[in-house]
Design a protein around this motif. Sequence first.
Motif, mmCIF file in Angstrom:
data_model
loop_
_atom_site.group_PDB
_atom_site.id
_atom_site.type_symbol
_atom_site.label_atom_id
_atom_site.label_comp_id
_atom_site.label_asym_id
_atom_site.label_seq_id
_atom_site.Cartn_x
_atom_site.Cartn_y
_atom_site.Cartn_z
ATOM 1 N N GLU A 68 4.866 29.859 -13.313
ATOM 2 C CA GLU A 68 4.819 30.689 -12.193
ATOM 3 C C GLU A 68 3.387 30.946 -11.996
ATOM 4 N N ALA A 69 2.300 30.898 -12.790
ATOM 5 C CA ALA A 69 0.910 31.121 -12.551
ATOM 6 C C ALA A 69 0.492 29.747 -11.755
ATOM 7 N N ALA A 70 0.844 28.618 -12.085
ATOM 8 C CA ALA A 70 0.366 27.215 -11.570
ATOM 9 C C ALA A 70 0.978 27.360 -10.048
ATOM 10 N N LEU A 71 2.245 27.759 -9.791
ATOM 11 C CA LEU A 71 2.706 27.908 -8.447
ATOM 12 C C LEU A 71 1.875 28.670 -7.647
ATOM 13 N N ARG A 72 1.613 30.005 -8.147
ATOM 14 C CA ARG A 72 0.799 30.783 -7.374
ATOM 15 C C ARG A 72 -0.427 30.361 -7.117
ATOM 16 N N GLU A 73 -1.318 29.579 -8.077
ATOM 17 C CA GLU A 73 -2.343 28.963 -7.874
ATOM 18 C C GLU A 73 -2.423 27.821 -6.874
ATOM 19 N N GLY A 74 -0.965 27.264 -6.322
ATOM 20 C CA GLY A 74 -1.254 26.453 -5.469
ATOM 21 C C GLY A 74 -1.113 24.874 -6.274
ATOM 22 N N LYS A 75 -0.782 24.815 -7.527
ATOM 23 C CA LYS A 75 -0.758 23.515 -8.306
ATOM 24 C C LYS A 75 0.601 22.992 -8.169
ATOM 25 N N THR A 76 1.002 21.768 -8.442
ATOM 26 C CA THR A 76 2.073 21.083 -8.446
ATOM 27 C C THR A 76 2.738 21.366 -9.991
ATOM 28 N N ILE A 77 4.027 21.704 -9.974
ATOM 29 C CA ILE A 77 4.463 21.687 -11.290
ATOM 30 C C ILE A 77 5.831 20.786 -11.599
ATOM 31 N N ALA A 78 5.913 20.249 -12.586
ATOM 32 C CA ALA A 78 6.783 19.390 -12.789
ATOM 33 C C ALA A 78 7.648 19.533 -14.302
ATOM 34 N N PHE A 79 9.001 19.143 -14.124
ATOM 35 C CA PHE A 79 9.668 19.390 -15.585
ATOM 36 C C PHE A 79 10.463 17.988 -15.916
ATOM 37 N N PRO A 80 10.579 17.672 -17.122
ATOM 38 C CA PRO A 80 11.188 16.500 -17.522
ATOM 39 C C PRO A 80 12.693 16.327 -16.998
ATOM 40 N N ARG A 81 13.063 15.156 -16.906
ATOM 41 C CA ARG A 81 14.656 14.807 -16.791
ATOM 42 C C ARG A 81 14.729 13.443 -17.362
ATOM 43 N N SER A 92 9.179 16.951 -9.573
ATOM 44 C CA SER A 92 8.361 18.280 -9.131
ATOM 45 C C SER A 92 9.380 19.389 -8.840
ATOM 46 N N VAL A 93 9.194 20.432 -8.762
ATOM 47 C CA VAL A 93 10.022 21.770 -8.317
ATOM 48 C C VAL A 93 9.069 22.679 -7.497
ATOM 49 N N ALA A 94 9.600 23.222 -6.472
ATOM 50 C CA ALA A 94 8.858 24.461 -5.827
ATOM 51 C C ALA A 94 8.998 25.859 -6.433
ATOM 52 N N SER A 95 10.197 25.777 -7.301
ATOM 53 C CA SER A 95 10.398 27.099 -7.826
ATOM 54 C C SER A 95 10.989 26.944 -9.268
ATOM 55 N N LEU A 96 10.937 27.803 -9.924
ATOM 56 C CA LEU A 96 11.726 27.912 -11.379
ATOM 57 C C LEU A 96 13.267 27.851 -11.169
ATOM 58 N N SER A 97 13.691 28.292 -9.800
ATOM 59 C CA SER A 97 14.954 28.470 -9.584
ATOM 60 C C SER A 97 15.707 27.314 -9.279
ATOM 61 N N ASP A 98 15.074 25.985 -9.029
ATOM 62 C CA ASP A 98 15.286 24.768 -8.695
ATOM 63 C C ASP A 98 16.031 24.114 -10.086
ATOM 64 N N LEU A 99 15.463 24.381 -11.307
ATOM 65 C CA LEU A 99 16.022 23.965 -12.542
ATOM 66 C C LEU A 99 17.552 24.169 -12.501
#
Length: 194
Positions: A68-81, A92-99
């Motif tokens: 959440e902090a990374a998103l607020r700072e404009g960083k790209t976040i990604a999770f494994p699949r 990449s996801v734009a929000s944790l609600s995308d998971l």
Amino acid sequence: MNTETEKEKESLRKLLRARRDSLPQEERKARDEKICAKILGSASFRSADLVLLYAPIGSEVDILPVAEAALREGKTIAFPRCSRAGVMHFLSVASLSDLLPGKYGIQAPPENAVPVVCTQTTLCLTPGLAFDREGRRLGYGGGYYDRFLARFPGTAAGVVLHDFILASLPCAPHDQAVSILFSEEETCFCKTHS
């Protein structure tokens, strides 16, 4: 593959998972928050434009506040699949609600999410049952992170409760080490392995 090493790892996995699962939830939550603060205060996080995270399962350290902090700072976040072929990709996801619930019930990006391209400034926050001070990791036995980290160009950081940093761990030739450990008590810079 050395079966003695694998047997030793498996017995250690059972012991450590039971030990971590037995920690009181409130204590774990407080320790997780301190670990997140260490990550957010680190140079590796501040300089990363892309942060690879994991969705915690069971008693794993909850690093979602870092996402959440990374998103607020404009960083790209990604999770494994994980693919059926046993390969792990970060999307990449734009929000944790995308998971969404994925393999093994672990939250993962949808299949149509955009794969990320990792660079030297990418930070990969890596889960594990335990680490040692040389950055060796005891995972869950699937080898997903070992295969991924073998070709990862950025900074791999282990995320671990302090009492799960052990003096040494059994190690196989394919095991990949991390270069930093984040625990609630310290940030440990590990010896680099070739």
